[in-house]
Design an enzyme around this catalytic site. Structure first.
Site, short mmCIF file in Angstrom:
data_model
loop_
_atom_site.label_atom_id
_atom_site.label_comp_id
_atom_site.label_asym_id
_atom_site.label_seq_id
_atom_site.Cartn_x
_atom_site.Cartn_y
_atom_site.Cartn_z
N SER A 108 -8.05 -4.74 6.29
CA SER A 108 -6.86 -5.57 6.02
C SER A 108 -5.78 -5.18 7.02
O SER A 108 -5.70 -4.03 7.43
CB SER A 108 -6.39 -5.29 4.60
OG SER A 108 -5.05 -5.72 4.46
N SER A 109 -4.92 -6.16 7.36
CA SER A 109 -3.88 -5.86 8.34
C SER A 109 -2.84 -4.87 7.81
O SER A 109 -2.04 -4.34 8.58
CB SER A 109 -3.19 -7.15 8.79
OG SER A 109 -2.64 -7.83 7.68
N CYS A 110 -2.86 -4.57 6.49
CA CYS A 110 -1.87 -3.62 5.96
C CYS A 110 -2.22 -2.17 6.31
O CYS A 110 -1.47 -1.27 5.97
CB CYS A 110 -1.68 -3.80 4.46
SG CYS A 110 -3.09 -3.30 3.51
N TYR A 137 -3.84 1.05 -1.19
CA TYR A 137 -4.89 0.16 -0.70
C TYR A 137 -5.15 0.43 0.78
O TYR A 137 -6.31 0.52 1.22
CB TYR A 137 -4.42 -1.28 -0.92
CG TYR A 137 -5.36 -2.35 -0.45
CD1 TYR A 137 -6.52 -2.65 -1.15
CD2 TYR A 137 -5.08 -3.10 0.70
CE1 TYR A 137 -7.38 -3.66 -0.73
CE2 TYR A 137 -5.93 -4.11 1.12
CZ TYR A 137 -7.08 -4.38 0.41
OH TYR A 137 -7.93 -5.38 0.84
N LYS A 141 -8.62 1.62 2.72
CA LYS A 141 -9.24 0.84 3.80
C LYS A 141 -9.32 1.66 5.09
O LYS A 141 -10.30 1.53 5.85
CB LYS A 141 -8.45 -0.45 4.04
CG LYS A 141 -8.61 -1.48 2.92
CD LYS A 141 -10.02 -2.05 2.90
CE LYS A 141 -10.23 -3.10 1.84
NZ LYS A 141 -11.61 -3.58 1.79
N HIS A 180 -1.91 -13.17 -4.23
CA HIS A 180 -1.17 -13.16 -2.95
C HIS A 180 -0.26 -14.38 -2.91
O HIS A 180 -0.39 -15.31 -3.70
CB HIS A 180 -2.15 -13.18 -1.78
CG HIS A 180 -2.90 -11.90 -1.61
ND1 HIS A 180 -4.14 -11.70 -2.14
CD2 HIS A 180 -2.56 -10.75 -1.00
CE1 HIS A 180 -4.55 -10.48 -1.84
NE2 HIS A 180 -3.61 -9.87 -1.15
O1 GFB Z 1 0.84 -12.20 -0.23
P1 GFB Z 1 1.62 -11.00 -0.51
O2 GFB Z 1 1.54 -10.48 -1.90
O3 GFB Z 1 1.10 -9.95 0.54
O4 GFB Z 1 3.17 -11.25 -0.22
P2 GFB Z 1 1.67 -8.86 1.55
C1 GFB Z 1 3.63 -11.75 1.00
C2 GFB Z 1 5.12 -12.01 0.95
O5 GFB Z 1 5.35 -13.12 0.07
C3 GFB Z 1 5.97 -10.87 0.41
C4 GFB Z 1 6.41 -12.84 -0.82
O6 GFB Z 1 7.15 -10.80 1.18
C5 GFB Z 1 6.31 -11.33 -1.01
O7 GFB Z 1 7.54 -10.81 -1.50
N1 GFB Z 1 6.23 -13.63 -2.04
C6 GFB Z 1 7.07 -14.61 -2.45
C7 GFB Z 1 5.26 -13.53 -2.95
N2 GFB Z 1 6.69 -15.10 -3.62
C8 GFB Z 1 5.55 -14.46 -3.96
C9 GFB Z 1 4.68 -14.56 -5.08
O8 GFB Z 1 4.87 -15.33 -6.02
N3 GFB Z 1 3.57 -13.74 -5.06
C10 GFB Z 1 3.33 -12.88 -4.04
N4 GFB Z 1 2.24 -12.11 -4.09
N5 GFB Z 1 4.18 -12.74 -3.00
C11 GFB Z 1 -0.44 -7.65 0.73
C12 GFB Z 1 -0.82 -6.26 0.37
O9 GFB Z 1 0.84 -7.59 1.17
O10 GFB Z 1 -1.19 -8.15 1.80
C13 GFB Z 1 -2.27 -6.10 0.24
O11 GFB Z 1 -0.12 -5.87 -0.78
C14 GFB Z 1 -3.08 -6.84 1.30
O12 GFB Z 1 -2.55 -4.75 0.29
C15 GFB Z 1 -2.53 -8.20 1.63
O13 GFB Z 1 -3.11 -6.06 2.47
C16 GFB Z 1 -3.18 -8.83 2.84
O14 GFB Z 1 1.34 -9.35 2.90
O15 GFB Z 1 3.08 -8.47 1.35
#
Ligand code: GFB
Length: 313
Positions: A108-110, A137, A141, A180
């Site tokens: 994952s890119s994280c 996580y 990875k 996500h």
């Molecule tokens: O998709 P997301 O959870 O992944 O969130 P990450 C991306 C961005 O969307 C963050 C915003 O800035 C969140 O604050 N966001 C806005 C939301 N509304 C929402 C919502 O309703 N739900 C979610 N989930 N986000 C993940 C990692 O990070 O990326 C994992 O936690 C994994 O480990 C994945 O690597 C690819 O990009 O922030």
């Protein structure tokens, strides 16, 4: 790759695994092996060893993982680190013990440092601190990709880790708390449209930037890399298409027909400000993502409606 090759897709019911199975079937592979959790719990070493001992596996695509969005990662770190370490350790080691011809691990890119230069090259790994919301996580990875590298170095295996950017696609999790962002926004904004809500609150400031890739495009990248020697043990896979979360929310609102207002809730975390992958390694080998975000989003929304018996706006 021979169409008779026995390919074990671990995690076949998930978003990535199911996309890989769809593609393999389309491409004429007819010996695809899958394991239900009731048959083989991948976190249990003895079950994984027994499963490999009873199936002649030629190739492994390790798409099984405990995954989730920013909130799930931030609040359930123990589960994310434990389950991912267990699954990947058991599967990679059993695959090695059974002499598989090839193994592909999905990262994952994280895994990259929170504040590393953009676009992110593979060599930026371990050059700085990780983003706190998904450290558990990311550590799991990183352990997986380093395990792949160590096996390649010590045992001469040609295993590969693909590092996809943020993904979306059919069979994604649409639970508003643990999903996500893209799936969460489809669910939240289409529910708000149905109940004629005037305002929807979206997490964070709306300013972080994310690059999105459709799971079917990632599946093509997996098969592309399985079919040739890419010359590296770790390869980024991105689309190159980056948007802010605000832009994404507006695009989803248009797609689902939500005409109310979008507000941002800065009490929720933003996570990393930006993570755009440099995908030159795989691009130079001849692979490019094929689905623009707008098109992939429309297709996913159709899938979502189909699954939920809903109607398009
Ligand atoms: O998709 P997301 O959870 O992944 O969130 P990450 C991306 C961005 O969307 C963050 C915003 O800035 C969140 O604050 N966001 C806005 C939301 N509304 C929402 C919502 O309703 N739900 C979610 N989930 N986000 C993940 C990692 O990070 O990326 C994992 O936690 C994994 O480990 C994945 O690597 C690819 O990009 O922030």
């Amino acid at each position: 790759m021979n169409p008779n090759a026995a390919i074990f897709v671990a995690g076949h019911r998930g978003m990535v695994g199911s996309a890989i199975v769809r593609l393999l079937k389309k491409e004429g592979f007819h010996n695809i092996l899958t394991a239900k959790r009731s048959e083989c719990d991948l976190t249990r070493q003895q079950q994984v060893e027994a499963w490999f001992n009873h199936h002649g596996v030629d190739y492994v695509i390790l798409a099984a993982a405990r995954v989730g969005g920013i909130h799930a990662n931030n609040t359930r770190g123990a589960e994310f680190v434990y389950q991912n370490l267990a699954i990947q350790t058991n599967v990679i080691h059993s695959a090695y013990q059974n002499g598989v011809k090839g193994l592909m691990f999905l990262g994952s890119s994280c895994i990259y440092p929170r504040d590393c230069p953009q676009p992110i090259k593979e060599e930026y790994l371990l050059t700085g601190p990780l983003e706190a919301t998904n450290e558990s996580y990311a550590i799991a990875k990183i352990a997986g990709l380093k395990m792949v590298e160590a096996y390649n170095k010590q045992y001469g295996t040609g295993y590969l880790t693909l590092m996809p950017t943020n993904l979306y696609g059919p069979n994604d999790n649409f639970d508003p708390d643990s999903s996500h962002v893209l799936a969460a926004l489809i669910r939240k904004l289409s529910d708000a449209r149905d109940s004629s809500e005037k305002v929807v609150k979206v997490w964070g400031t709306g300013m972080p930037r994310r690059e999105f890739l459709l799971s079917d495009d990632l599946a093509e990248a997996c098969l592309f890399c399985m079919r040739r020697n890419i010359g590296y043990s770790m390869v980024n896979v991105g689309s190159g298409e980056e948007v802010t979360i605000r832009e994404l929310a507006e695009l989803v609102a248009q797609t689902v027909g939500f005409r109310g207002q979008i507000e941002f809730d800065s009490r929720m975390p933003d996570g990393t400000p930006r993570k755009l992958l440099d995908s030159s390694r795989i691009n130079a080998a001849g692979w490019q993502a094929r689905t623009p975000l707008r098109e992939g989003l429309r297709r996913l929304y159709e899938w979502y409606l189909d699954r939920n018996g809903g109607k398009a706006a």
